[in-house]
Design a protein around this motif. Structure first.
Motif, mmCIF file in Angstrom:
data_model
loop_
_atom_site.group_PDB
_atom_site.id
_atom_site.type_symbol
_atom_site.label_atom_id
_atom_site.label_comp_id
_atom_site.label_asym_id
_atom_site.label_seq_id
_atom_site.Cartn_x
_atom_site.Cartn_y
_atom_site.Cartn_z
ATOM 1 N N SER A 13 0.832 -1.200 0.000
ATOM 2 C CA SER A 13 0.000 0.000 0.000
ATOM 3 C C SER A 13 0.867 1.250 0.000
ATOM 4 C CB SER A 13 -0.918 0.014 1.232
ATOM 5 O OG SER A 13 -1.596 1.247 1.341
ATOM 6 N N ALA A 14 0.363 2.306 -0.610
ATOM 7 C CA ALA A 14 1.071 3.592 -0.650
ATOM 8 C C ALA A 14 1.014 4.327 0.677
ATOM 9 C CB ALA A 14 0.489 4.469 -1.758
ATOM 10 N N ARG A 15 0.297 3.790 1.653
ATOM 11 C CA ARG A 15 0.282 4.466 2.954
ATOM 12 C C ARG A 15 1.630 4.353 3.661
ATOM 13 N NH1 ARG A 15 -2.961 -0.084 3.854
ATOM 14 N NH2 ARG A 15 -2.253 -1.512 5.499
ATOM 15 N N PHE A 16 2.470 3.441 3.176
ATOM 16 C CA PHE A 16 3.820 3.313 3.731
ATOM 17 C C PHE A 16 4.775 4.113 2.847
ATOM 18 C CE2 PHE A 16 1.645 -0.836 4.548
ATOM 19 C CZ PHE A 16 1.438 -0.646 5.913
ATOM 20 N N GLU A 17 5.230 5.283 3.337
ATOM 21 C CA GLU A 17 5.945 6.233 2.496
ATOM 22 C C GLU A 17 7.314 5.743 2.046
ATOM 23 O OE1 GLU A 17 6.032 10.208 3.922
ATOM 24 O OE2 GLU A 17 3.883 10.269 4.362
ATOM 25 N N SER A 18 7.859 4.731 2.671
ATOM 26 C CA SER A 18 9.175 4.235 2.283
ATOM 27 C C SER A 18 9.104 3.239 1.137
ATOM 28 C CB SER A 18 9.853 3.564 3.482
ATOM 29 O OG SER A 18 9.095 2.438 3.917
ATOM 30 N N THR A 19 7.903 2.927 0.655
ATOM 31 C CA THR A 19 7.737 1.856 -0.324
ATOM 32 C C THR A 19 7.691 2.388 -1.751
ATOM 33 O OG1 THR A 19 5.315 1.966 -0.245
ATOM 34 C CG2 THR A 19 6.412 0.525 1.364
ATOM 35 N N PHE A 20 7.884 1.464 -2.693
ATOM 36 C CA PHE A 20 7.762 1.796 -4.106
ATOM 37 C C PHE A 20 6.305 2.080 -4.463
ATOM 38 C CE2 PHE A 20 8.095 0.437 -8.722
ATOM 39 C CZ PHE A 20 8.810 1.560 -9.106
ATOM 40 N N ALA A 21 5.374 1.492 -3.712
ATOM 41 C CA ALA A 21 3.958 1.804 -3.933
ATOM 42 C C ALA A 21 3.703 3.297 -3.740
ATOM 43 C CB ALA A 21 3.099 0.985 -2.974
ATOM 44 N N TYR A 22 4.251 3.862 -2.684
ATOM 45 C CA TYR A 22 4.091 5.303 -2.429
ATOM 46 C C TYR A 22 4.717 6.122 -3.548
ATOM 47 C CZ TYR A 22 4.514 9.873 -0.171
ATOM 48 O OH TYR A 22 4.445 11.212 0.117
ATOM 49 N N LYS A 23 5.919 5.768 -3.966
ATOM 50 C CA LYS A 23 6.586 6.487 -5.052
ATOM 51 C C LYS A 23 5.770 6.400 -6.339
ATOM 52 C CE LYS A 23 10.823 6.459 -7.838
ATOM 53 N NZ LYS A 23 10.928 7.924 -7.901
ATOM 54 N N THR A 24 5.175 5.234 -6.574
ATOM 55 C CA THR A 24 4.364 5.048 -7.778
ATOM 56 C C THR A 24 3.165 5.987 -7.786
ATOM 57 O OG1 THR A 24 5.042 2.751 -8.052
ATOM 58 C CG2 THR A 24 2.959 3.397 -9.066
ATOM 59 N N ILE A 25 2.401 6.006 -6.683
ATOM 60 C CA ILE A 25 1.202 6.838 -6.635
ATOM 61 C C ILE A 25 1.569 8.325 -6.627
ATOM 62 C CG2 ILE A 25 -0.913 7.357 -5.351
ATOM 63 C CD1 ILE A 25 -0.843 4.528 -6.492
ATOM 64 N N LYS A 26 2.603 8.673 -5.907
ATOM 65 C CA LYS A 26 2.966 10.081 -5.767
ATOM 66 C C LYS A 26 3.645 10.643 -7.013
ATOM 67 C CE LYS A 26 5.691 13.222 -2.849
ATOM 68 N NZ LYS A 26 6.639 13.675 -3.903
ATOM 69 N N ASP A 27 4.552 9.877 -7.597
ATOM 70 C CA ASP A 27 5.400 10.417 -8.660
ATOM 71 C C ASP A 27 5.162 9.791 -10.032
ATOM 72 O OD1 ASP A 27 6.684 12.033 -6.753
ATOM 73 O OD2 ASP A 27 8.111 10.438 -6.261
ATOM 74 N N ARG A 28 5.136 8.469 -10.108
ATOM 75 C CA ARG A 28 5.119 7.822 -11.419
ATOM 76 C C ARG A 28 3.788 7.963 -12.135
ATOM 77 N NH1 ARG A 28 5.504 2.350 -10.581
ATOM 78 N NH2 ARG A 28 6.027 1.990 -12.776
ATOM 79 N N LEU A 29 2.673 7.727 -11.432
ATOM 80 C CA LEU A 29 1.377 7.781 -12.106
ATOM 81 C C LEU A 29 1.034 9.175 -12.624
ATOM 82 C CD1 LEU A 29 -0.889 5.314 -10.070
ATOM 83 C CD2 LEU A 29 0.723 4.862 -11.928
ATOM 84 N N PRO A 30 1.292 10.252 -11.868
ATOM 85 C CA PRO A 30 1.030 11.579 -12.437
ATOM 86 C C PRO A 30 1.837 11.865 -13.702
ATOM 87 C CG PRO A 30 1.218 11.734 -10.056
ATOM 88 C CD PRO A 30 1.631 10.337 -10.428
ATOM 89 N N VAL A 31 3.070 11.363 -13.766
ATOM 90 C CA VAL A 31 3.885 11.565 -14.970
ATOM 91 C C VAL A 31 3.281 10.823 -16.156
ATOM 92 C CG1 VAL A 31 6.132 11.079 -16.032
ATOM 93 C CG2 VAL A 31 6.026 12.015 -13.724
ATOM 94 N N ILE A 32 2.862 9.581 -15.936
ATOM 95 C CA ILE A 32 2.234 8.794 -17.004
ATOM 96 C C ILE A 32 0.970 9.483 -17.501
ATOM 97 C CG2 ILE A 32 1.001 6.625 -17.455
ATOM 98 C CD1 ILE A 32 3.120 5.290 -15.577
#
Length: 416
Positions: A13-32
């Motif tokens: 889950s992206a609720r854990f800020e140290s994870t790749f899930a968090y990076k994906t929701i925060k950074d990668r998906l908006p870029v896509i």
């Protein structure tokens, strides 16, 4: 013997800020998403020339819907219902309220990411003239074009050198490195003959059952294979080369290629991508590449190979739920002698996208999904993996702290 029952680990889950899930929701998906918006803006004239004058206004409306989606994502809004009338919308709208935390940064990463791509698709479904428009097609085709030098080298190596089937399985595995969703849509095409690179990558296959799978295939004839594809472009070519070998040597008499029903995770293969890749190979001026394309087209014409779309691949469920949610597909897969799951998303769905301990038995992490013997070929791009021997993960981490998200390490895991 059935694997013992295990208690499922928590979902990523992206609720854990140290994870790749968090990076994906925060950074990668908006870029896509921004790249899709930019693509529509740049291609508005071209779209109008193909789809008619009404499509220009629809492009504006679609951009508006995508911009709204980007705002919802970045501000962690509640998920909202799917509004189009596509065949799976009822299933999505039943599932959204069942999510324990139906918000972007708080619930299941697997659900969030699948919902993201389904919402992009919705933006086009609500436009009358753009329902069938593949907004990732340009990126997929460019990735293929930019990989043609490597493809020519690969087809020539296969044609002129006696390459064993283990090597072809390995080439198909590392073809999975070329993933446009991991690179946020940036070009990551293959430029070198992958066969020349295999030796340096051997130590990065953290669990390797290729010899077992190759021996299974080599010892039998007329197998029925079901291949759940991942990326179009270079990866798909490596898959076709492997499947061509298995077919031409009589090991496989029937191969079912499963593709997505809608544009998905940027570079995932659709039916038209499979046909486009084969047409591109056949049109090549390099004889070995053109010959591969002709053979692939022949397999399709003779129905030895068939391409199938199924809605389950783009629903938010993991595969342990398939028997209950889509028993028809489960039974279909049960008819195969071997299931081949390509890529990272398929792996995540196989193991439920959970934070398993890395040394738990792979078969246990499937949580009962076992319609037929299966093998998964995956370069690791998300922080979940199972079935590793004690110490293997630690060794990988010592060489690269980000080993779980780079695509530079891999697993080939077979369940007989």
């Amino acid at each position: 013997m059935a694997a013992p029952t295990v208690r499922p680990a928590v979902r990523l889950s992206a609720r854990f800020e140290s994870t790749f899930a968090y990076k994906t929701i925060k950074d990668r998906l908006p870029v896509i998403l921004t790249k899709v918006i930019d693509h529509l803006s740049r291609r508005a004239d071209q779209i109008e020339s193909v789809y008619g004058s009404e499509s220009r206004e629809e492009v504006k409306q679609t951009i508006g819907r995508l911009s709204k989606l980007r705002n919802e994502l970045q501000t962690n809004k509640d998920y909202i219902s799917i509004e189009d009338s596509y065949s799976d919308s009822v299933i999505w709208n039943e599932q959204i309220p069942r999510e324990e935390s139906p918000r972007w940064f708080e619930g299941s990463w697997l659900f969030a990411e699948c919902y993201f791509y389904r919402r992009i698709f919705e933006a086009f479904q609500l436009a009358k003239h753009l329902e069938r428009y593949d907004y990732f097609s340009e990126q997929k085709q460019a990735a293929l074009t930019n990989s043609m030098t490597a493809i020519h080298a690969l087809t020539e190596s296969v044609e002129t050198t006696k390459i064993d089937v283990e090597t072809l399985w390995t080439v198909s595995l590392w073809g999975n490195k070329c993933d446009l969703s991991l690179s946020n849509g940036q070009d990551n095409s293959q430029e070198e003959d992958p066969i020349l690179q295999l030796q340096k990558y051997d130590c990065r296959i953290l669990h390797n059952d290729i010899k077992l799978v190759a021996e299974l295939v080599r010892s039998k004839n007329n197998l029925k294979l079901a291949v759940i594809l991942d990326n179009a472009g270079f990866e798909l070519v490596t898959d076709l080369i492997l499947l061509d070998h298995l077919t031409s040597y009589g090991h496989a008499s029937e191969i079912r290629l499963y593709v997505k029903m809608m544009p998905w995770f940027v570079s995932d293969a659709l039916t038209h991508d499979v046909l486009y890749v084969i047409d591109t190979l056949e049109a090549s001026k390099v004889p070995s590449t053109a010959a591969l394309g002709r053979r692939c087209k022949g397999y399709l014409d003779s129905k030895q190979w068939t391409v199938h779309e199924r809605s389950y691949w783009t629903l938010p469920y993991d595969y342990s739920e398939m028997k209950e949610v889509d028993p028809k597909l489960y039974d279909e897969l049960s008819g195969a002698d071997l299931l081949v799951f390509k890529g990272d998303l398929n792996y995540r769905k196989l193991v439920g996208d959970r934070a398993w301990k890395v040394d738990i038995d792979f078969q246990q992490s499937l949580l009962g999904f076992r319609p037929s013997p299966l093998v998964t070929l995956r370069t690791i791009k998300a922080d979940t993996v199972t079935g590793l021997e004690v110490g293997v993960a630690e060794k990988a981490a010592s060489s690269d702290p980000n080993w779980m998200i780079t695509g530079e390490f891999a697993v080939v895991q077979y369940v007989p």
